[in-house]
Design a protein around this motif. Structure first.
Motif, PDB file in Angstrom:
ATOM      1  N   LEU A 110     -35.517 -19.453 -18.674  1.00  0.00           N
ATOM      2  CA  LEU A 110     -35.896 -20.036 -19.961  1.00  0.00           C
ATOM      3  C   LEU A 110     -37.157 -19.376 -20.511  1.00  0.00           C
ATOM      4  N   TRP A 111     -38.111 -19.038 -19.649  1.00  0.00           N
ATOM      5  CA  TRP A 111     -39.339 -18.365 -20.084  1.00  0.00           C
ATOM      6  C   TRP A 111     -39.031 -16.981 -20.636  1.00  0.00           C
ATOM      7  N   LEU A 112     -38.154 -16.257 -19.968  1.00  0.00           N
ATOM      8  CA  LEU A 112     -37.797 -14.913 -20.431  1.00  0.00           C
ATOM      9  C   LEU A 112     -37.027 -14.960 -21.742  1.00  0.00           C
ATOM     10  N   VAL A 113     -36.137 -15.938 -21.884  1.00  0.00           N
ATOM     11  CA  VAL A 113     -35.347 -16.042 -23.110  1.00  0.00           C
ATOM     12  C   VAL A 113     -36.246 -16.353 -24.305  1.00  0.00           C
ATOM     13  N   ARG A 114     -37.262 -17.178 -24.094  1.00  0.00           N
ATOM     14  CA  ARG A 114     -38.142 -17.576 -25.201  1.00  0.00           C
ATOM     15  C   ARG A 114     -39.198 -16.526 -25.522  1.00  0.00           C
ATOM     16  N   ASN A 115     -39.779 -15.919 -24.493  1.00  0.00           N
ATOM     17  CA  ASN A 115     -40.897 -15.014 -24.716  1.00  0.00           C
ATOM     18  C   ASN A 115     -40.477 -13.554 -24.873  1.00  0.00           C
ATOM     19  N   HIS A 116     -39.298 -13.205 -24.393  1.00  0.00           N
ATOM     20  CA  HIS A 116     -38.826 -11.829 -24.520  1.00  0.00           C
ATOM     21  C   HIS A 116     -37.358 -11.834 -24.960  1.00  0.00           C
ATOM     22  N   PRO A 117     -37.115 -12.208 -26.204  1.00  0.00           N
ATOM     23  CA  PRO A 117     -35.718 -12.240 -26.670  1.00  0.00           C
ATOM     24  C   PRO A 117     -35.085 -10.868 -26.750  1.00  0.00           C
ATOM     25  N   GLU A 118     -35.898  -9.815 -26.669  1.00  0.00           N
ATOM     26  CA  GLU A 118     -35.325  -8.473 -26.740  1.00  0.00           C
ATOM     27  C   GLU A 118     -34.648  -8.051 -25.446  1.00  0.00           C
ATOM     28  N   LEU A 119     -34.895  -8.779 -24.353  1.00  0.00           N
ATOM     29  CA  LEU A 119     -34.279  -8.430 -23.073  1.00  0.00           C
ATOM     30  C   LEU A 119     -32.779  -8.711 -23.099  1.00  0.00           C
ATOM     31  N   LYS A 120     -32.013  -7.814 -22.524  1.00  0.00           N
ATOM     32  CA  LYS A 120     -30.574  -8.002 -22.416  1.00  0.00           C
ATOM     33  C   LYS A 120     -30.251  -8.891 -21.220  1.00  0.00           C
ATOM     34  N   ASP A 121     -29.013  -9.381 -21.200  1.00  0.00           N
ATOM     35  CA  ASP A 121     -28.612 -10.264 -20.098  1.00  0.00           C
ATOM     36  C   ASP A 121     -28.724  -9.547 -18.758  1.00  0.00           C
ATOM     37  N   ALA A 122     -28.310  -8.274 -18.727  1.00  0.00           N
ATOM     38  CA  ALA A 122     -28.353  -7.535 -17.459  1.00  0.00           C
ATOM     39  C   ALA A 122     -29.789  -7.378 -16.963  1.00  0.00           C
ATOM     40  N   GLN A 123     -30.734  -7.212 -17.870  1.00  0.00           N
ATOM     41  CA  GLN A 123     -32.136  -7.070 -17.458  1.00  0.00           C
ATOM     42  C   GLN A 123     -32.682  -8.367 -16.880  1.00  0.00           C
ATOM     43  N   ILE A 124     -32.366  -9.489 -17.510  1.00  0.00           N
ATOM     44  CA  ILE A 124     -32.816 -10.781 -16.986  1.00  0.00           C
ATOM     45  C   ILE A 124     -32.173 -11.058 -15.632  1.00  0.00           C
ATOM     46  N   MET A 125     -30.916 -10.706 -15.499  1.00  0.00           N
ATOM     47  CA  MET A 125     -30.228 -10.919 -14.223  1.00  0.00           C
ATOM     48  C   MET A 125     -30.864 -10.095 -13.113  1.00  0.00           C
ATOM     49  N   ARG A 126     -31.317  -8.873 -13.440  1.00  0.00           N
ATOM     50  CA  ARG A 126     -31.980  -8.049 -12.431  1.00  0.00           C
ATOM     51  C   ARG A 126     -33.341  -8.613 -12.060  1.00  0.00           C
ATOM     52  N   LEU A 127     -34.052  -9.141 -13.027  1.00  0.00           N
ATOM     53  CA  LEU A 127     -35.413  -9.599 -12.766  1.00  0.00           C
ATOM     54  C   LEU A 127     -35.447 -10.830 -11.867  1.00  0.00           C
ATOM     55  N   VAL A 128     -34.617 -11.813 -12.155  1.00  0.00           N
ATOM     56  CA  VAL A 128     -34.697 -13.085 -11.420  1.00  0.00           C
ATOM     57  C   VAL A 128     -33.514 -13.293 -10.477  1.00  0.00           C
ATOM     58  N   GLY A 129     -32.554 -12.366 -10.465  1.00  0.00           N
ATOM     59  CA  GLY A 129     -31.430 -12.491  -9.542  1.00  0.00           C
ATOM     60  C   GLY A 129     -30.508 -13.649  -9.852  1.00  0.00           C
ATOM     61  N   THR A 130     -30.167 -13.819 -11.114  1.00  0.00           N
ATOM     62  CA  THR A 130     -29.293 -14.916 -11.509  1.00  0.00           C
ATOM     63  C   THR A 130     -27.902 -14.401 -11.852  1.00  0.00           C
ATOM     64  N   THR A 131     -27.029 -15.314 -12.226  1.00  0.00           N
ATOM     65  CA  THR A 131     -25.672 -14.958 -12.622  1.00  0.00           C
ATOM     66  C   THR A 131     -25.530 -15.057 -14.133  1.00  0.00           C
ATOM     67  N   LEU A 165     -41.304  -6.413 -14.576  1.00  0.00           N
ATOM     68  CA  LEU A 165     -41.187  -7.080 -15.876  1.00  0.00           C
ATOM     69  C   LEU A 165     -41.613  -6.149 -17.005  1.00  0.00           C
ATOM     70  N   ASP A 166     -42.736  -5.452 -16.831  1.00  0.00           N
ATOM     71  CA  ASP A 166     -43.201  -4.523 -17.867  1.00  0.00           C
ATOM     72  C   ASP A 166     -42.215  -3.386 -18.068  1.00  0.00           C
ATOM     73  N   PHE A 167     -41.601  -2.933 -16.989  1.00  0.00           N
ATOM     74  CA  PHE A 167     -40.629  -1.834 -17.102  1.00  0.00           C
ATOM     75  C   PHE A 167     -39.426  -2.256 -17.934  1.00  0.00           C
ATOM     76  N   GLU A 168     -38.900  -3.448 -17.681  1.00  0.00           N
ATOM     77  CA  GLU A 168     -37.737  -3.914 -18.425  1.00  0.00           C
ATOM     78  C   GLU A 168     -38.096  -4.192 -19.883  1.00  0.00           C
ATOM     79  N   VAL A 169     -39.281  -4.737 -20.131  1.00  0.00           N
ATOM     80  CA  VAL A 169     -39.697  -5.016 -21.509  1.00  0.00           C
ATOM     81  C   VAL A 169     -39.863  -3.717 -22.293  1.00  0.00           C
ATOM     82  N   ASN A 170     -40.482  -2.715 -21.667  1.00  0.00           N
ATOM     83  CA  ASN A 170     -40.650  -1.424 -22.346  1.00  0.00           C
ATOM     84  C   ASN A 170     -39.310  -0.755 -22.600  1.00  0.00           C
TER      85      ASN A 170
END
Length: 238
Positions: A110-131, A165-170
């Protein structure tokens, strides 16, 4: 330990049992302490370890052993393998998340979705290990615990590092198309507003002096008798 033979204790057991090398020579070759080699010879150490032949495994030659048996000061040298084994690259699997942190993953998503909407689903899944299903449920507010979720930084929770996190955001920022901002009206350049010539004379600075208006001669020479004399000729309609 990079120059030590494979299974050093098993190799030391074999050298103690099958050669006349000194304890110091065996200890130096197997990277062990001389007292430990003496304990192997006395049966106090590595009692249940089966000896490993370094000649069969290509780690030592018979000539090298014979040279060491003739000269007690000779240090045995590990044979260089002629077969180059390619390094097996381990495929990167999904990020492992400790059990104590798994309950915090929805908050991190939820924090990533709100603060970094530019991140793709695959990037968020890599960062936190979710489905993808969990991520979709949190985006659409259909998660079973949506009412109790609180946005929390995944770095603070220990789910990913700040570098990741910085790598995925950049990377996401580079993939976004450039946005042309409209700044609206801007100030006119100074060259336009100051285009007139610079003042050089006093008149240019202060302007031309104005001539005072002089009163008419009649106003200067006011004659009361003449004014009242004219009133006598006026007919007021008696």
């Amino acid at each position: 330990m990079s120059n030590a033979p494979l299974m050093p204790k098993a190799t030391a057991v074999w050298l103690v049992e099958n050669t006349s090398l000194t304890f110091d020579q065996i200890a130096e070759f197997c990277k062990l302490h001389p007292l430990e080699v003496k304990g192997i010879a006395d049966g106090e150490v590595a009692a249940g370890i089966r000896g490993h032949d370094p000649i069969t495994s290509g780690q030592l030659t018979r000539e090298e052993i014979a040279r060491g048996e003739r000269d007690t000061r000779h240090q045995l040298k590990l044979s260089v393998s002629k077969v180059v084994v390619p390094e097996v690259k381990k495929a990167r699997g999904p990020r492992y998340t400790p059990l104590s942190r798994r309950q915090d993953r929805p908050n991190a998503i939820l924090w990533l979705v709100r603060n970094h909407p530019e991140l793709k689903d695959a990037q968020i899944m890599r960062l936190v290990g979710t489905t993808k299903a969990t991520l979709k449920a949190i985006r659409e507010r259909t998660h079973w615990n949506s009412a109790a979720l609180t946005p929390m930084d995944p770095v603070t929770l220990g789910l990913c590092s700040q570098i990741d996190l910085d790598f995925e955001v950049n990377r996401a920022a580079k993939d976004r198309p450039a946005v042309v901002e409209d700044h609206g009206q801007t100030l006119v350049p100074a060259a336009v507003t100051t285009g007139h010539r610079e003042p050089t004379t006093t008149e240019d600075v202060f302007g031309k002096p104005t001539t005072p208006v002089r009163p008419a001669e009649d106003e200067d020479n006011f004659d009361a008798d003449r004014v009242f004399g004219r009133l006598k000729d006026v007919d007021f309609g008696e």
